[in-house]
Design an enzyme around this catalytic site. Structure first.
Site, PDB file in Angstrom:
ATOM      1  N   GLU A 143       1.041  -1.357  -0.128  1.00 33.98           N
ATOM      2  CA  GLU A 143      -0.040   0.093   0.027  1.00 33.98           C
ATOM      3  C   GLU A 143       0.941   1.378  -0.037  1.00 33.98           C
ATOM      4  O   GLU A 143       1.781   1.533   0.996  1.00 33.98           O
ATOM      5  CB  GLU A 143      -0.753  -0.073   1.332  1.00 33.98           C
ATOM      6  N   ARG A 176       4.918 -12.894   9.512  1.00 36.85           N
ATOM      7  CA  ARG A 176       5.706 -11.744   9.403  1.00 36.85           C
ATOM      8  C   ARG A 176       7.129 -11.828  10.050  1.00 36.85           C
ATOM      9  O   ARG A 176       7.060 -12.457  10.900  1.00 36.85           O
ATOM     10  CB  ARG A 176       4.770 -10.590   9.649  1.00 36.85           C
ATOM     11  N   LYS A 198       4.374   0.998   9.542  1.00 32.67           N
ATOM     12  CA  LYS A 198       4.490   2.127   8.685  1.00 32.67           C
ATOM     13  C   LYS A 198       3.651   3.287   9.676  1.00 32.67           C
ATOM     14  O   LYS A 198       4.356   4.346   9.703  1.00 32.67           O
ATOM     15  CB  LYS A 198       3.615   2.036   7.394  1.00 32.67           C
TER      16      LYS A 198
HETATM   17  P1  ATP Z   1       2.877  -2.206   8.028  1.00 30.33           P
HETATM   18  O1  ATP Z   1       1.728  -3.028   8.944  1.00 30.33           O
HETATM   19  O2  ATP Z   1       4.066  -1.971   8.355  1.00 30.33           O
HETATM   20  O3  ATP Z   1       2.267  -0.856   7.474  1.00 30.33           O
HETATM   21  P2  ATP Z   1       1.367  -3.385   5.888  1.00 30.33           P
HETATM   22  O4  ATP Z   1       1.146  -4.762   5.846  1.00 30.33           O
HETATM   23  O5  ATP Z   1       0.227  -2.596   5.995  1.00 30.33           O
HETATM   24  O6  ATP Z   1       2.371  -3.384   6.713  1.00 30.33           O
HETATM   25  P3  ATP Z   1       1.708  -3.468   2.938  1.00 30.33           P
HETATM   26  O7  ATP Z   1       1.950  -2.450   2.146  1.00 30.33           O
HETATM   27  O8  ATP Z   1       0.212  -3.508   3.066  1.00 30.33           O
HETATM   28  O9  ATP Z   1       1.912  -3.068   4.634  1.00 30.33           O
HETATM   29  O10 ATP Z   1       2.482  -4.661   2.910  1.00 30.33           O
HETATM   30  C1  ATP Z   1       2.868  -5.154   1.440  1.00 30.33           C
HETATM   31  C2  ATP Z   1       3.244  -6.525   1.572  1.00 30.33           C
HETATM   32  O11 ATP Z   1       4.330  -6.691   2.649  1.00 30.33           O
HETATM   33  C3  ATP Z   1       1.946  -7.453   2.165  1.00 30.33           C
HETATM   34  O12 ATP Z   1       1.962  -8.550   1.553  1.00 30.33           O
HETATM   35  C4  ATP Z   1       2.214  -7.662   3.647  1.00 30.33           C
HETATM   36  O13 ATP Z   1       1.731  -8.750   4.045  1.00 30.33           O
HETATM   37  C5  ATP Z   1       4.030  -7.766   3.638  1.00 30.33           C
HETATM   38  N1  ATP Z   1       4.552  -7.416   4.795  1.00 30.33           N
HETATM   39  C6  ATP Z   1       4.489  -6.187   5.627  1.00 30.33           C
HETATM   40  N2  ATP Z   1       5.021  -6.189   6.751  1.00 30.33           N
HETATM   41  C7  ATP Z   1       5.702  -7.423   6.751  1.00 30.33           C
HETATM   42  C8  ATP Z   1       6.536  -8.111   7.678  1.00 30.33           C
HETATM   43  N3  ATP Z   1       6.787  -7.676   8.965  1.00 30.33           N
HETATM   44  N4  ATP Z   1       7.062  -9.295   7.320  1.00 30.33           N
HETATM   45  C9  ATP Z   1       6.467 -10.050   6.117  1.00 30.33           C
HETATM   46  N5  ATP Z   1       6.072  -9.359   5.217  1.00 30.33           N
HETATM   47  C10 ATP Z   1       5.374  -8.205   5.348  1.00 30.33           C
HETATM   48 MG    MG Z   2      -1.465  -2.547   4.939  1.00 30.88          MG
END
Ligand code: ATP
Ligand code: MG
Length: 552
Positions: free
Chosen positions: A34, A258, A268
């Site tokens: 995102e 994760r 983020k």
């Molecule tokens: P955050 O919670 O840090 O904002 P998010 O999951 O909202 O992260 P996205 O941009 O939606 O961030 O994530 C893009 C991809 O990266 C998704 O498939 C998500 O599952 C993966 N991802 C995000 N954080 C992690 C992590 N700590 N370990 C492994 N994969 C991750």
């Molecule tokens: Mg997200």
């Protein structure tokens, strides 16, 4: 660097699918960030997994921006994400945006309405929550659930046409209000949001929810393996429900744990707070766990890929020690960084028996650890040098193998010297160390027959350049700041950045190459900061030579 390892559970699934001929043996993954912030090391894990699978099995990976929430998203983030993925060493098959599917998703929603599987609900968010029931009690249908297909079609179109304010109505799936899975209890598909979108502008005032956008986007792109993190397990049933009811390409979702790293935060939202509230310089502050921060700190793509490979793909959440990340960059830089000398806490050393005004040019190799590392640089040597204050003791204890009054040591790439006396200021601080050298002890041509235990680094005072040097420590003083009482920012390490205004560096470092790693002998691995200029050199310490944290 990688050792042979057995298949992870996702590779096992992929190999089974390939041998079963599923989707013609095709492997197509996607990385779906995102664009609401910069990527962090957790995303690197997901990138390495998704792109790594495709690479290994001759497949493809799409970069899909999951940009269905107009309020938080921005093109600045899109650009940074692309830069980071490329820098990590991966190239995507297609650059795609969930927002490009808004028309298609709207059609899908209409299809479900026509099938009697979606309805427009006028309830408030609170009412909907209350009617959903609890994990032990089923939800209760409201009056809107029985709206006719015609009425739903008309209302949904009016929602799209901007007839209603934010929050006045939502579109919900007519799924199963009694399901033990709360996500199946008539989840929201669309909400009204009169907001400017970074790509579609004001074309839309209704936006699809994650659950309605994600699986359908996967299906549109014919993604074979949609890999996400464990918190999406309860969403899987809904993911499949939409795909089955719409009879579209049967993408399947697989979940892995994760990455959690200690002494930092990784969401983020929290990283954004650190930036916005000025606790760090920016998203790419070298203390941040962002990919851009790690890059600025001097981490290499290879070291991050190696780290992701070593931690593997788990089915259960765990906490990875940041020392593993540091281990990976040390291993890499040990082989790639050029050796140079820099004095971070200088004290003057005068070689009293070295002729005044004389200069010699010595030679030092770039990297003795690798083949081809012999090529090196010239190092000027003269009567007055800078050495590290901690490398001298006026009254050295036993086993002090550096310089002392009456103690001998070798100057790296140069001569053996013996400490003779010191000069002090009025406060008793040492301002000069006087020593003598042994002319026959020159490195590479030593006929002195003298053996010394220690070698110290130095820089010729007359030839030295200056630089600002930034030393970093962990951003937080506790392992898991998000799990502590109170605000996570209370646990920021106040000593996470130490700035040395004036360090003396050997002249060759004045032409250091941006992005390249340098080992400052005995002091760690360093790289030029992005704000470094020829007028003012600035180096960041990537990592120390040894893991100093274990002792603390
Ligand atoms: P955050 O919670 O840090 O904002 P998010 O999951 O909202 O992260 P996205 O941009 O939606 O961030 O994530 C893009 C991809 O990266 C998704 O498939 C998500 O599952 C993966 N991802 C995000 N954080 C992690 C992590 N700590 N370990 C492994 N994969 C991750
Ligand atoms: Mg997200």
């Amino acid at each position: 660097m990688s050792e042979e390892r057995s298949l992870n559970f996702i590779e096992e699934i992929v190999e089974q699918d390939i041998s079963a001929g599923k989707h013609g043996g095709r492997v197509h993954t996607r990385f779906p960030p995102e664009p609401n912030g910069y990527l962090h090391i957790g995303h690197a894990k997901s990138i390495c997994l998704n792109f790594g699978l495709a690479k290994k099995y001759g497949g493809k990976t799409n970069l899909r921006f999951d940009d269905t929430n107009p309020v938080t998203e921005d093109t600045e983030y899109v650009e940074s994400i692309k830069e980071d993925v490329r820098w990590l060493g991966f190239e995507w098959e297609n650059e795609l945006y969930a927002s490009d599917y808004f028309d298609k998703l709207y059609e899908f929603a209409v299809t479900l309405i026509k099938k009697g599987l979606a309805y427009v609900d006028d309830s408030t968010a609170e009412e909907i929550a209350a009617q959903k029931g609890t994990p032990t009690e089923p939800g209760t249908p409201n009056e809107y659930r029985s709206r006719s297909v015609e009425e739903n079609l008309r209302l949904f179109e009016e929602m799209k046409d901007g007839k209603y304010p934010d929050g006045a109505k939502v579109l919900r799936a007519k799924a199963n209000l009694a399901s033990p899975n709360m996500h199946m209890r008539d989840p929201l598909m669309y909400r009204i949001k009169h907001a400017q979108h970074h790509r579609t502008g004001d074309k839309w005032c209704i936006y699809p929810m994650y659950d309605f956008a994600h699986g359908q986007s996967d299906a549109i792109e014919q993604i074979t393996h949609s890999i996400c993190t464990l918190e999406f397990i309860p969403h899987r049933e809904l993911y499949e429900w939409f795909i089955n009811k719409l009879e579209i390409f049967p993408s399947r979702q697989y979940e892995f744990a994760r990455l959690n790293l200690n002494y930092t935060v990784m969401s983020k939202r929290k990283l954004m707070q650190l930036v916005k509230e000025g606790h760090v310089e920016d998203w790419d502050d070298p203390r941040m766990p962002t990919i851009s921060g790690l890059r600025r700190r001097g981490y290499t793509p290879a070291s991050l890929r190696e780290f992701c490979d070593r931690i593997g793909v788990a089915k259960r959440e765990n906490m990875i020690d940041v020392s593993l990340l540091e281990f990976c960059i040390r291993e890499d830089l040990n082989k790639t960084a050029w050796r140079r000398m820099a004095v971070l806490d200088p004290v003057k050393l005068i070689i009293t028996n070295y002729p005044e005004g004389q200069t010699e040019t010595l030679h030092g190799e770039n990297n003795p650890e690798v083949e081809g590392g012999e090529g090196g640089r010239d190092i000027p040597f003269s009567r007055e040098l800078w050495i590290e204050r901690e490398d001298f003791m006026e009254e050295p204890p036993k086993k002090f193998f550096r310089l002392g009054v009456g103690l001998s040591v070798r100057l790296k790439h140069a001569y053996i010297i013996k400490g003779e006396s010191v000069v002090k200021d009025a406060d008793g601080n040492i301002t000069e160390i006087h020593c003598t050298y042994i002319p026959e002890s020159k490195s590479g041509n030593d006929t002195s027959g003298i053996n010394v235990k220690g070698t110290i680094h130095w820089v010729s005072a007359q030839h030295a350049k200056t630089a600002e040097v930034r030393l970093y420590d962990r951003l937080f003083r506790v392992e898991d700041p998000s799990n502590e009482e109170g605000d996570f920012k209370e646990y920021i390490n106040p000593d996470s950045l130490k700035v040395i205004e004036t360090a003396y560096i050997e002249p060759d470092l004045a032409t250091a190459i941006p992005g390249k790693g340098y080992q400052f002998i005995r002091k760690g691995y360093f790289t030029l900061d992005k704000h470094s200029s020829t007028d003012k050199l600035v180096f960041n310490r990537t990592v120390t030579l040894k893991d100093g944290w274990v002792k603390k």
